[in-house]
Design a protein around this motif. Sequence first.
Motif, PDB file in Angstrom:
ATOM      1  N   TRP A 151       0.851  -1.183   0.000  1.00 35.00           N
ATOM      2  CA  TRP A 151       0.000   0.000   0.000  1.00 35.00           C
ATOM      3  C   TRP A 151       0.883   1.227   0.000  1.00 35.00           C
ATOM      4  O   TRP A 151       2.009   1.188   0.479  1.00 35.00           O
ATOM      5  CB  TRP A 151      -0.891   0.009   1.243  1.00 35.00           C
ATOM      6  CG  TRP A 151      -2.138   0.816   1.057  1.00 35.00           C
ATOM      7  CD1 TRP A 151      -2.339   2.099   1.442  1.00 35.00           C
ATOM      8  CD2 TRP A 151      -3.349   0.397   0.429  1.00 35.00           C
ATOM      9  NE1 TRP A 151      -3.609   2.511   1.089  1.00 35.00           N
ATOM     10  CE2 TRP A 151      -4.242   1.475   0.471  1.00 35.00           C
ATOM     11  CE3 TRP A 151      -3.763  -0.797  -0.180  1.00 35.00           C
ATOM     12  CZ2 TRP A 151      -5.531   1.414  -0.060  1.00 35.00           C
ATOM     13  CZ3 TRP A 151      -5.037  -0.858  -0.698  1.00 35.00           C
ATOM     14  CH2 TRP A 151      -5.911   0.226  -0.637  1.00 35.00           C
ATOM     15  N   ARG A 152       0.378   2.328  -0.527  1.00 33.63           N
ATOM     16  CA  ARG A 152       1.156   3.565  -0.525  1.00 33.63           C
ATOM     17  C   ARG A 152       0.241   4.739  -0.239  1.00 33.63           C
ATOM     18  O   ARG A 152      -0.916   4.763  -0.656  1.00 33.63           O
ATOM     19  CB  ARG A 152       1.907   3.739  -1.847  1.00 33.63           C
ATOM     20  CG  ARG A 152       1.045   3.985  -3.049  1.00 33.63           C
ATOM     21  CD  ARG A 152       1.785   3.905  -4.381  1.00 33.63           C
ATOM     22  NE  ARG A 152       2.761   4.941  -4.544  1.00 33.63           N
ATOM     23  CZ  ARG A 152       4.062   4.705  -4.771  1.00 33.63           C
ATOM     24  NH1 ARG A 152       4.520   3.495  -4.873  1.00 33.63           N
ATOM     25  NH2 ARG A 152       4.897   5.705  -4.905  1.00 33.63           N
ATOM     26  N   ILE A 153       0.793   5.686   0.487  1.00 30.96           N
ATOM     27  CA  ILE A 153       0.128   6.962   0.709  1.00 30.96           C
ATOM     28  C   ILE A 153       1.054   8.015   0.125  1.00 30.96           C
ATOM     29  O   ILE A 153       2.190   8.181   0.589  1.00 30.96           O
ATOM     30  CB  ILE A 153      -0.158   7.212   2.201  1.00 30.96           C
ATOM     31  CG1 ILE A 153      -1.093   6.127   2.738  1.00 30.96           C
ATOM     32  CG2 ILE A 153      -0.755   8.603   2.401  1.00 30.96           C
ATOM     33  CD1 ILE A 153      -1.356   6.203   4.231  1.00 30.96           C
ATOM     34  N   GLU A 154       0.592   8.665  -0.930  1.00 30.94           N
ATOM     35  CA  GLU A 154       1.383   9.696  -1.602  1.00 30.94           C
ATOM     36  C   GLU A 154       0.936  11.058  -1.100  1.00 30.94           C
ATOM     37  O   GLU A 154      -0.264  11.319  -0.959  1.00 30.94           O
ATOM     38  CB  GLU A 154       1.180   9.618  -3.120  1.00 30.94           C
ATOM     39  CG  GLU A 154       1.639   8.314  -3.724  1.00 30.94           C
ATOM     40  CD  GLU A 154       1.349   8.219  -5.215  1.00 30.94           C
ATOM     41  OE1 GLU A 154       0.749   9.161  -5.788  1.00 30.94           O
ATOM     42  OE2 GLU A 154       1.712   7.189  -5.810  1.00 30.94           O
ATOM     43  N   LEU A 155       1.914  11.913  -0.822  1.00 35.33           N
ATOM     44  CA  LEU A 155       1.630  13.269  -0.346  1.00 35.33           C
ATOM     45  C   LEU A 155       2.182  14.264  -1.345  1.00 35.33           C
ATOM     46  O   LEU A 155       3.369  14.210  -1.685  1.00 35.33           O
ATOM     47  CB  LEU A 155       2.266  13.490   1.032  1.00 35.33           C
ATOM     48  CG  LEU A 155       1.791  12.553   2.145  1.00 35.33           C
ATOM     49  CD1 LEU A 155       2.657  12.713   3.377  1.00 35.33           C
ATOM     50  CD2 LEU A 155       0.329  12.803   2.465  1.00 35.33           C
ATOM     51  N   TYR A 161      -3.015  10.791  -1.223  1.00 31.19           N
ATOM     52  CA  TYR A 161      -3.582   9.720  -2.049  1.00 31.19           C
ATOM     53  C   TYR A 161      -3.251   8.394  -1.390  1.00 31.19           C
ATOM     54  O   TYR A 161      -2.083   8.091  -1.165  1.00 31.19           O
ATOM     55  CB  TYR A 161      -2.993   9.729  -3.456  1.00 31.19           C
ATOM     56  CG  TYR A 161      -3.223  10.991  -4.227  1.00 31.19           C
ATOM     57  CD1 TYR A 161      -4.321  11.117  -5.064  1.00 31.19           C
ATOM     58  CD2 TYR A 161      -2.344  12.065  -4.127  1.00 31.19           C
ATOM     59  CE1 TYR A 161      -4.539  12.280  -5.780  1.00 31.19           C
ATOM     60  CE2 TYR A 161      -2.549  13.230  -4.836  1.00 31.19           C
ATOM     61  CZ  TYR A 161      -3.648  13.334  -5.657  1.00 31.19           C
ATOM     62  OH  TYR A 161      -3.856  14.494  -6.367  1.00 31.19           O
ATOM     63  N   SER A 162      -4.253   7.601  -1.081  1.00 35.04           N
ATOM     64  CA  SER A 162      -4.060   6.285  -0.480  1.00 35.04           C
ATOM     65  C   SER A 162      -4.508   5.243  -1.499  1.00 35.04           C
ATOM     66  O   SER A 162      -5.689   5.168  -1.839  1.00 35.04           O
ATOM     67  CB  SER A 162      -4.883   6.194   0.810  1.00 35.04           C
ATOM     68  OG  SER A 162      -4.695   4.946   1.430  1.00 35.04           O
ATOM     69  N   ILE A 190      -8.833   4.916   1.295  1.00 34.21           N
ATOM     70  CA  ILE A 190      -8.500   4.738  -0.115  1.00 34.21           C
ATOM     71  C   ILE A 190      -8.994   5.989  -0.846  1.00 34.21           C
ATOM     72  O   ILE A 190     -10.007   6.579  -0.479  1.00 34.21           O
ATOM     73  CB  ILE A 190      -9.124   3.452  -0.711  1.00 34.21           C
ATOM     74  CG1 ILE A 190      -8.601   3.210  -2.115  1.00 34.21           C
ATOM     75  CG2 ILE A 190     -10.633   3.483  -0.672  1.00 34.21           C
ATOM     76  CD1 ILE A 190      -8.883   1.831  -2.669  1.00 34.21           C
ATOM     77  N   GLY A 191      -8.229   6.430  -1.814  1.00 32.52           N
ATOM     78  CA  GLY A 191      -8.622   7.614  -2.569  1.00 32.52           C
ATOM     79  C   GLY A 191      -7.852   8.849  -2.147  1.00 32.52           C
ATOM     80  O   GLY A 191      -6.733   8.758  -1.652  1.00 32.52           O
TER      81      GLY A 191
END
Length: 194
Positions: free
Chosen positions: A30-34, A163-164, A152-153
């Motif tokens: 999983w990734r969380i983009e900032l 963004y998850s 998510i989203g």
Amino acid sequence: MKENNLTILSKVLLALVGLLFIGSLFVPMWRIELDAPQYPEGLVLQLHANKIGGDVDIINGLNHYIGMATLHSENFFEFTVLPYVFGAFAFLSIILIFINNRKFVFGFLVILVTFVVLAGIDFYRWNYEYGHNLNPDAAIKVPGMSYQPPLIGYKQLLNFGAYSIPDTGGLMLIGAGMLLFFVVLKEFKFKKSI
């Protein structure tokens, strides 16, 4: 009992499901983009089955100013458990080939769906605690503001867009679930027509 036996195609797909579970252990799930103006290249937090990766140190430094807890892999029991869970799912996928019974495959699908629901609840809980339990002595305080990343989203968090989304391992797990669902559907609904 022949009607409960699996087709050759189902056995091949179960082997592929097992390989996808094993493969997901070696890549981020999983990734969380900032994204923010001061970080045009963006920052990313990657969740593996056994650790947190990506720009953890930079994100921890930023989060300190708004009172969020720092992230450390050893603080999450999930990273101890997940490799064993996915290993067990891979092993079960292969064992089901030899058990050769569609009812057991359906049982595995039920177990997998239950795990996904529980994992989603756990991830939401983790995000909630991370974004709401803020240090009252933080340098930057915005009354009424929480910093919970989206499950998510997309979500806007001050000047950061978060963004998850699934990463490579997550896509592999989604693929494994879809293949398992297809096997169950094929074995129970379409077996007579195939």
